[in-house]
Design an enzyme around this catalytic site. Structure first.
Site, mmCIF file in Angstrom:
data_model
loop_
_atom_site.group_PDB
_atom_site.id
_atom_site.type_symbol
_atom_site.label_atom_id
_atom_site.label_comp_id
_atom_site.label_asym_id
_atom_site.label_seq_id
_atom_site.Cartn_x
_atom_site.Cartn_y
_atom_site.Cartn_z
ATOM 1 N N LYS A 144 47.498 47.963 47.126
ATOM 2 C CA LYS A 144 46.659 47.010 47.845
ATOM 3 C C LYS A 144 47.485 45.867 48.424
ATOM 4 O O LYS A 144 47.254 45.427 49.570
ATOM 5 C CB LYS A 144 45.581 46.461 46.910
ATOM 6 C CG LYS A 144 44.703 45.347 47.514
ATOM 7 C CD LYS A 144 43.851 45.848 48.675
ATOM 8 C CE LYS A 144 43.089 44.721 49.366
ATOM 9 N NZ LYS A 144 42.052 44.112 48.515
ATOM 10 N N THR A 194 42.117 41.551 43.972
ATOM 11 C CA THR A 194 43.499 41.675 44.427
ATOM 12 C C THR A 194 44.325 40.645 43.658
ATOM 13 O O THR A 194 44.275 39.449 43.934
ATOM 14 C CB THR A 194 43.603 41.433 45.934
ATOM 15 O OG1 THR A 194 42.763 42.363 46.609
ATOM 16 C CG2 THR A 194 45.035 41.622 46.412
ATOM 17 N N LYS A 222 46.211 34.055 49.796
ATOM 18 C CA LYS A 222 46.560 34.406 48.404
ATOM 19 C C LYS A 222 47.203 35.779 48.340
ATOM 20 O O LYS A 222 48.229 35.973 47.660
ATOM 21 C CB LYS A 222 45.294 34.379 47.541
ATOM 22 C CG LYS A 222 45.448 35.030 46.164
ATOM 23 C CD LYS A 222 44.124 35.146 45.445
ATOM 24 C CE LYS A 222 43.180 36.176 46.036
ATOM 25 N NZ LYS A 222 43.541 37.572 45.695
#
Length: 289
Positions: free
Chosen positions: A173, A97, A241
């Site tokens: 995502k 990701t 994150k």
């Protein structure tokens, strides 16, 4: 004949994918810099390579399962990186990701080296990854997808084909993970409130999981947190994150997401308490402090 598969970055998700593919009859080679991961791999009869280049030399399909764009660059483009080996029909599956612009830049470099590329973030955690039931958010050329369908279908029975533009897997995502992060904070705030009201928090979670307050985060994270089990199914620093990346993407698109900004503040506070390598449900600990 089944393809030989390489997995670079055999953490919780990478190892789960490797074990799933091995169970389904693929020869799997892993590369990780951690001795304990190599030990686990050998204990499970997985092949272990001593560099990304050595792995690339043995396989036709390479899954990149590292944490961030810097690590992806390192394993792909450094002196002993994947691209030091001739492409020869090899396909790279990018699962980290990371920011869409990083996915686009990495993909462009790989294509220039002759590799075919699929942008394929994953979701669902290591249990679903090992069962082959994780979500696979797949962007890339339809012919490349078709040529690798046996591997992709072994990895996941929940494949979302998102179109040919590399980088869109990352975009989908990050939108998903923004919602996941907000859901986790909302569920944790509700449980913290329940405790302050003197409610039985286990009953509260069971009630909300069967009612309009239900979410995957409510069902999965909160019962473990209430049992004081913060062993990492998904590290707190990872979702922090991802929410930060999602907010950066939103800012670039001219969108203001105040709920996500609040969620990021709670995640950052959780890391500041030293909970970064606990499960991301440790946000409940932060809210109860």
């Amino acid at each position: 004949m089944k393809k030989n598969i390489g997995v670079i970055g055999a953490g919780s998700m990478g190892m789960a994918m490797a074990l799933n593919l091995q169970k389904k009859g693929f020869h799997v080679v892993i590369r990780d810099i951690r001795t304990e991961v190599e030990t686990k791999a050998r204990a499970n009869n997985l092949d272990v390579a001593n560099s990304p280049a050595a792995l690339a030399d043995k396989v036709e399909f390479i899954i990149i399962s590292v944490v961030n764009a810097a690590q992806a660059h390192q394993v792909l483009f450094d002196k002993e990186g994947v691209t030091s080996i001739a492409a020869a029909g090899k396909t790279i599956l990018l699962t980290p990701t990371i920011a869409p612009e990083d996915t686009e830049a990495i993909s462009k470099q790989l294509l220039a080296h002759g590799y075919t590329v699929l942008d394929a973030p994953v979701s669902g955690g290591p249990v679903r990854a090992q069962a082959g039931t994780m979500s696979l958010m797949l962007a890339g050329d339809s012919d490349v997808i078709a040529q690798n369908s046996s591997v992709l279908e072994a990895l996941s029975d929940r494949i979302f084909k998102l179109g040919p533009r590399l980088g869109d897997g990352a975009r989908y995502k990050l939108v998903n993970n923004l919602v996941a992060g907000m859901n986790l904070i909302a569920a944790s705030e509700a449980v913290a409130l329940g405790q302050k009201l003197g409610l039985d928090t286990n009953k509260l979670v069971a009630l909300m999981s069967a009612s309009s307050g239900q979410s995957m985060m409510m069902d999965d994270r909160l019962p473990r947190a209430l049992a004081n089990d913060y062993s990492p199914h998904a590290y707190a620093y990872i979702l922090t994150k991802d929410v930060a990346l999602g907010l950066s993407m939103a800012e670039s698109a001219g969108s203001h997401l105040p709920m996500a900004e609040h969620a990021l503040e709670i995640f950052k506070a959780t890391l500041a308490r030293g909970y970064d390598e606990l499960d991301d449900s440790a946000v409940l600990k932060t809210l109860l402090d």
